[in-house]
Design a protein around this motif. Structure first.
Motif, PDB file in Angstrom:
ATOM      1  N   SER A  18      -3.284  -9.848  -2.988  1.00 19.33           N
ATOM      2  CA  SER A  18      -3.292 -11.308  -2.837  1.00 19.33           C
ATOM      3  C   SER A  18      -2.052 -11.988  -3.411  1.00 19.33           C
ATOM      4  N   VAL A  19      -1.353 -11.363  -4.349  1.00 14.41           N
ATOM      5  CA  VAL A  19      -0.180 -11.998  -4.958  1.00 14.41           C
ATOM      6  C   VAL A  19       1.141 -11.484  -4.398  1.00 14.41           C
ATOM      7  N   CYS A  20       1.114 -10.483  -3.547  1.00 15.43           N
ATOM      8  CA  CYS A  20       2.354  -9.906  -3.004  1.00 15.43           C
ATOM      9  C   CYS A  20       3.031 -10.889  -2.043  1.00 15.43           C
ATOM     10  N   PRO A  21       4.265 -11.328  -2.371  1.00 18.39           N
ATOM     11  CA  PRO A  21       4.935 -12.317  -1.526  1.00 18.39           C
ATOM     12  C   PRO A  21       5.435 -11.757  -0.192  1.00 18.39           C
ATOM     13  N   THR A  22       5.531 -10.431  -0.070  1.00 18.22           N
ATOM     14  CA  THR A  22       6.015  -9.830   1.179  1.00 18.22           C
ATOM     15  C   THR A  22       4.900  -9.156   1.969  1.00 18.22           C
ATOM     16  N   SER A  23       3.665  -9.323   1.523  1.00 16.15           N
ATOM     17  CA  SER A  23       2.505  -8.705   2.187  1.00 16.15           C
ATOM     18  C   SER A  23       2.685  -7.204   2.370  1.00 16.15           C
ATOM     19  N   VAL A  31      -8.326   2.555  -0.653  1.00 16.37           N
ATOM     20  CA  VAL A  31      -7.160   2.837  -1.490  1.00 16.37           C
ATOM     21  C   VAL A  31      -6.064   1.831  -1.158  1.00 16.37           C
ATOM     22  N   TYR A  32      -5.508   1.196  -2.188  1.00 13.10           N
ATOM     23  CA  TYR A  32      -4.405   0.265  -1.987  1.00 13.10           C
ATOM     24  C   TYR A  32      -3.088   1.021  -2.029  1.00 13.10           C
ATOM     25  N   ARG A  33      -2.186   0.632  -1.123  1.00 11.32           N
ATOM     26  CA  ARG A  33      -0.870   1.269  -1.043  1.00 11.32           C
ATOM     27  C   ARG A  33       0.186   0.185  -0.862  1.00 11.32           C
ATOM     28  N   ILE A  34       1.409   0.513  -1.314  1.00 15.89           N
ATOM     29  CA  ILE A  34       2.541  -0.398  -1.172  1.00 15.89           C
ATOM     30  C   ILE A  34       3.489   0.184  -0.133  1.00 15.89           C
ATOM     31  N   ASP A  35       3.839  -0.610   0.854  1.00 18.19           N
ATOM     32  CA  ASP A  35       4.772  -0.192   1.899  1.00 18.19           C
ATOM     33  C   ASP A  35       6.189  -0.294   1.346  1.00 18.19           C
ATOM     34  N   ALA A  36       6.822   0.854   1.113  1.00 19.12           N
ATOM     35  CA  ALA A  36       8.168   0.888   0.537  1.00 19.12           C
ATOM     36  C   ALA A  36       9.202   0.234   1.440  1.00 19.12           C
ATOM     37  N   ALA A  37       8.952   0.214   2.731  1.00 22.60           N
ATOM     38  CA  ALA A  37       9.909  -0.364   3.673  1.00 22.60           C
ATOM     39  C   ALA A  37       9.991  -1.882   3.564  1.00 22.60           C
ATOM     40  N   THR A  38       8.926  -2.521   3.114  1.00 21.45           N
ATOM     41  CA  THR A  38       8.931  -3.986   3.039  1.00 21.45           C
ATOM     42  C   THR A  38       8.870  -4.533   1.619  1.00 21.45           C
ATOM     43  N   CYS A  39       8.560  -3.685   0.650  1.00 16.22           N
ATOM     44  CA  CYS A  39       8.490  -4.122  -0.754  1.00 16.22           C
ATOM     45  C   CYS A  39       9.881  -4.477  -1.259  1.00 16.22           C
TER      46      CYS A  39
END
Length: 62
Positions: A18-23, A31-39
């Motif tokens: 909810s707080v990620c500015p780049t979604s 499981v939550y994951r972070i997309d390295a291509a857009t982070c």
């Protein structure tokens, strides 16, 4: 560099998403994951996901 979420520490609260500015954070099969291509790591500032995660050490630099 990007950030990563440790699935063994994550409580699946969804705060990081909810707080990620780049979604760049999404949940898939519990499981939550972070997309390295857009982070962007919040462009050199303190990453919002790390600052708001209630579990210390759950989100770290990859």
């Amino acid at each position: 560099m990007a950030l990563k979420i440790d699935p063994t520490q994550c409580t699946n609260c969804g705060t990081c998403e909810s707080v990620c500015p780049t979604s760049s954070i999404a949940e898939k099969k519990g499981v939550y994951r972070i997309d390295a291509a857009t982070c962007s790591e919040c462009d050199g500032g303190d990453p919002e996901c790390m600052d708001n995660c209630p579990v210390d050490g759950c989100i770290s630099y990859a």
